[in-house]
Write an enzyme that holds these catalytic residues in place. Structure first.
Site, PDB file in Angstrom:
ATOM      1  N   LYS A   1      79.287  31.768 149.262  1.00 34.14           N
ATOM      2  CA  LYS A   1      80.586  31.264 149.724  1.00 34.14           C
ATOM      3  C   LYS A   1      81.057  32.054 150.939  1.00 34.14           C
ATOM      4  CE  LYS A   1      84.587  32.824 147.782  1.00 34.14           C
ATOM      5  NZ  LYS A   1      85.542  33.209 148.836  1.00 34.14           N
TER       6      LYS A   1
ATOM      7  N   ASP B   1      99.178  37.085 148.925  1.00 31.13           N
ATOM      8  CA  ASP B   1      97.835  36.968 148.388  1.00 31.13           C
ATOM      9  C   ASP B   1      97.793  37.659 147.047  1.00 31.13           C
ATOM     10  OD1 ASP B   1      94.914  37.781 148.048  1.00 31.13           O
ATOM     11  OD2 ASP B   1      94.855  36.496 149.802  1.00 31.13           O
TER      12      ASP B   1
HETATM   13  C1  UD1 Z   1      85.960  39.487 152.380  1.00 33.81           C
HETATM   14  C2  UD1 Z   1      85.553  38.565 151.250  1.00 33.81           C
HETATM   15  C3  UD1 Z   1      86.102  39.068 149.932  1.00 33.81           C
HETATM   16  C4  UD1 Z   1      85.670  40.511 149.704  1.00 33.81           C
HETATM   17  C5  UD1 Z   1      86.036  41.376 150.906  1.00 33.81           C
HETATM   18  C6  UD1 Z   1      85.520  42.795 150.795  1.00 33.81           C
HETATM   19  C7  UD1 Z   1      85.469  36.409 152.340  1.00 33.81           C
HETATM   20  C8  UD1 Z   1      86.020  35.049 152.448  1.00 33.81           C
HETATM   21  N1  UD1 Z   1      86.094  37.247 151.507  1.00 33.81           N
HETATM   22  O1  UD1 Z   1      87.383  39.463 152.454  1.00 33.81           O
HETATM   23  O2  UD1 Z   1      85.597  38.241 148.891  1.00 33.81           O
HETATM   24  O3  UD1 Z   1      86.332  41.008 148.558  1.00 33.81           O
HETATM   25  O4  UD1 Z   1      85.489  40.802 152.109  1.00 33.81           O
HETATM   26  O5  UD1 Z   1      84.157  42.805 150.576  1.00 33.81           O
HETATM   27  O6  UD1 Z   1      84.472  36.737 152.961  1.00 33.81           O
HETATM   28  N2  UD1 Z   1      92.397  44.955 155.950  1.00 33.81           N
HETATM   29  C9  UD1 Z   1      93.464  45.349 156.695  1.00 33.81           C
HETATM   30  N3  UD1 Z   1      93.615  44.795 157.954  1.00 33.81           N
HETATM   31  C10 UD1 Z   1      92.763  43.870 158.449  1.00 33.81           C
HETATM   32  C11 UD1 Z   1      91.678  43.458 157.660  1.00 33.81           C
HETATM   33  C12 UD1 Z   1      91.516  44.020 156.399  1.00 33.81           C
HETATM   34  O7  UD1 Z   1      94.260  46.187 156.281  1.00 33.81           O
HETATM   35  O8  UD1 Z   1      92.952  43.424 159.592  1.00 33.81           O
HETATM   36  C13 UD1 Z   1      92.185  45.561 154.616  1.00 33.81           C
HETATM   37  C14 UD1 Z   1      92.420  44.602 153.479  1.00 33.81           C
HETATM   38  O9  UD1 Z   1      93.785  44.578 153.093  1.00 33.81           O
HETATM   39  C15 UD1 Z   1      91.548  45.181 152.399  1.00 33.81           C
HETATM   40  C16 UD1 Z   1      90.378  45.772 153.161  1.00 33.81           C
HETATM   41  O10 UD1 Z   1      90.829  45.935 154.494  1.00 33.81           O
HETATM   42  O11 UD1 Z   1      92.208  46.200 151.726  1.00 33.81           O
HETATM   43  C17 UD1 Z   1      89.116  44.930 153.123  1.00 33.81           C
HETATM   44  O12 UD1 Z   1      89.337  43.686 153.687  1.00 33.81           O
HETATM   45  P1  UD1 Z   1      88.197  42.830 154.377  1.00 33.81           P
HETATM   46  O13 UD1 Z   1      86.909  43.579 154.345  1.00 33.81           O
HETATM   47  O14 UD1 Z   1      88.712  42.361 155.690  1.00 33.81           O
HETATM   48  O15 UD1 Z   1      88.072  41.606 153.389  1.00 33.81           O
HETATM   49  P2  UD1 Z   1      88.121  40.064 153.728  1.00 33.81           P
HETATM   50  O16 UD1 Z   1      87.299  39.775 154.940  1.00 33.81           O
HETATM   51  O17 UD1 Z   1      89.515  39.581 153.688  1.00 33.81           O
END
Ligand code: UD1
Length: 424
Positions: free
Chosen positions: A22, A116
């Site tokens: 996914k 979220d």
């Molecule tokens: C993706 C996955 C999700 C998985 C996650 C971590 C998809 C659709 N989802 O989510 O299933 O659990 O990776 O492996 O691919 N953060 C910030 N600022 C940002 C971006 C992220 O603070 O600009 C923080 C988030 O709040 C979180 C952490 O970084 O605490 C990880 O987020 P991220 O790796 O970006 O996860 P997603 O891409 O949202």
């Protein structure tokens, strides 16, 4: 509301096939926007999130057709560049169109996802990264609006290896002018899959699977054919399910190397493991032994398998600590597990778990995709019939979940029940 009724006591045994990931497919679909013409994606999971992303692309002006696990996306020379709140609030991953749209058309207007179920999940790193590439990004009326006449290569260093920010900045940089270096980039197999697809479209990228990505921007990309990497989170769910139910499951069409840390932990807890070219087998004959688990970005133990890992330790012999390092607030489902008789206390991002031999059935509710799958696995080792509510969350990420569970010997049915109004 649809619920699963699960009768506890079954031992999962047999063979199960894993579809495409996914978390990869959704980004590959967004990447198709980078070139006009028809892109063909294979091994795409038939799940709700893919349906939502299909709707996102159609509203942008693409023609999308699905035939089984094959998706064809016909991208016009010019699409519209706006993705509205109704779609983004249903699925946060829709923000993956931001990078491709601004890189290709110089404009993107994408709604902010808002609240979220699993922590704050900001977009600051996505925004900073695109700004480093020269985009003007502002927030207006709940929309992120990014504009740029032509993005230019730059050095982007993330504070944390965010998967989504790495993907957005990567997809933007492939059409930028000059070289981009992305440091502290995410190393997940889904990033490697995206790089493979972008490369087949003509992008010049090095370093995938490491913390530093080097991208040489090009003037244009071409449509392509690409096969989605297997879903390591679904594969890991079956692995943990086999261990929890003292079962014997052969997981096919999967990559054992992508769940190496998970399989190692299961071996530490007493499982017998075999790996094959097309997957692995997990056998568990006795009660698992409790083991501490720490979630981390890849190649660490995946946060998406944290609910299943907690459920497993909650019926294991002994005490363990699970530490969540990726998402704050992802322990919400613990209260549901406690309703099944788990002995768990939460202290910050640590979860202290005292194993109990069996759960006892109770009505519980899925709060997100992975919590839902974790609760179903827990229900398999509960006495009596457990009703798991809000299973639409599970539909977002597990194709044919109940059919696959039944084929492995579980007693599970899906029933539509009237939803009670909590305000009454
Ligand atoms: C993706 C996955 C999700 C998985 C996650 C971590 C998809 C659709 N989802 O989510 O299933 O659990 O990776 O492996 O691919 N953060 C910030 N600022 C940002 C971006 C992220 O603070 O600009 C923080 C988030 O709040 C979180 C952490 O970084 O605490 C990880 O987020 P991220 O790796 O970006 O996860 P997603 O891409 O949202």
């Amino acid at each position: 509301m649809d619920v699963y009724r699960v009768r506890g006591g079954a031992r999962l045994s047999g063979s199960v096939s894993v579809a495409g990931a996914k978390n990869s497919a959704l980004k590959l679909m967004a990447a198709a926007l980078l070139a006009s013409g028809r892109t063909r994606l294979e091994n795409v999971p038939q799940i709700l999130d893919v349906t939502i992303m299909t709707e996102v692309l159609r509203r942008l002006g693409c023609v999308v057709s699905a035939d089984g696990d094959v998706l064809e996306i016909d991208v016009p020379e010019q699409t519209t560049t706006e993705t509205d709140y109704q779609l983004v609030r249903r699925m946060r991953a829709a923000v993956a169109v931001l990078g491709p749209l601004v890189a290709r058309f110089g404009h993107a207007k994408v709604a902010l996802p808002g609240g979220d179920a699993i922590g704050a999940r900001g977009l600051d790193m996505h925004i900073d990264g695109l700004q480093r590439l020269g985009a003007d990004v502002r927030l207006e009326h709940g929309y992120l609006i990014a504009t740029a006449s032509r993005l230019r290569g730059a050095e982007v260093t993330f504070d944390f290896p965010s998967v989504g920010a790495t993907e957005n900045v990567l997809m933007a940089s492939v059409l930028a002018d000059g070289e981009t270096v992305i440091d502290n980039a995410a190393r997940e197999p889904e990033i490697v899959d995206l790089v493979d697809m972008l490369r087949s479209m003509g992008a010049v990228i090095e370093g995938e699977g490491t913390s530093t990505l080097h991208v040489q921007g090009t003037d244009g990309l071409r449509a392509t054919v690409h096969r989605t990497v297997p879903d390591r989170i679904v594969a890991g769910t079956w692995a943990i399910g086999a261990a929890m139910t003292r079962g014997d499951v052969r997981v096919r069409d999967a990559r054992a190397d992508h769940v190496e840390r998970v399989l190692q932990r299961l071996a530490d807890m007493g499982a017998d493991l075999s790996t094959y070219d097309d997957g692995f087998r997990v056998q568990m004959d006795a009660r698992p032994t409790a083991h501490d688990i720490v979630t981390l970005p890849y190649p660490g133990f995946p946060t998406d398998l944290q609910p299943m890992a907690i459920a497993l330790n909650a019926i294991a012999d002994g005490h363990s600590i699970l530490t969540e390092n990726v998402f704050e607030g992802r322990f919400m489902f613990v209260n549901e597990l406690i309703r099944l008789g788990a002995h768990i206390t939460i202290d910050g991002h640590h979860c202290s778990i005292h194993g109990t031999e069996r759960f006892s059935s109770a009505p519980v509710e899925a709060t997100d995709i992975r919590a839902g799958a974790g609760l179903v696995m827990a229900a398999l080792v509960a006495d009596g019939v457990t009703e798991v509510g809000h299973v639409h969350h599970i539909d977002r990420g597990y194709p044919g979940f109940e059919e696959q569970l039944r084929a492995l010997g579980a007693t599970i049915e899906r029933v539509t029940v009237p939803q009670a109004d909590p305000s009454e």
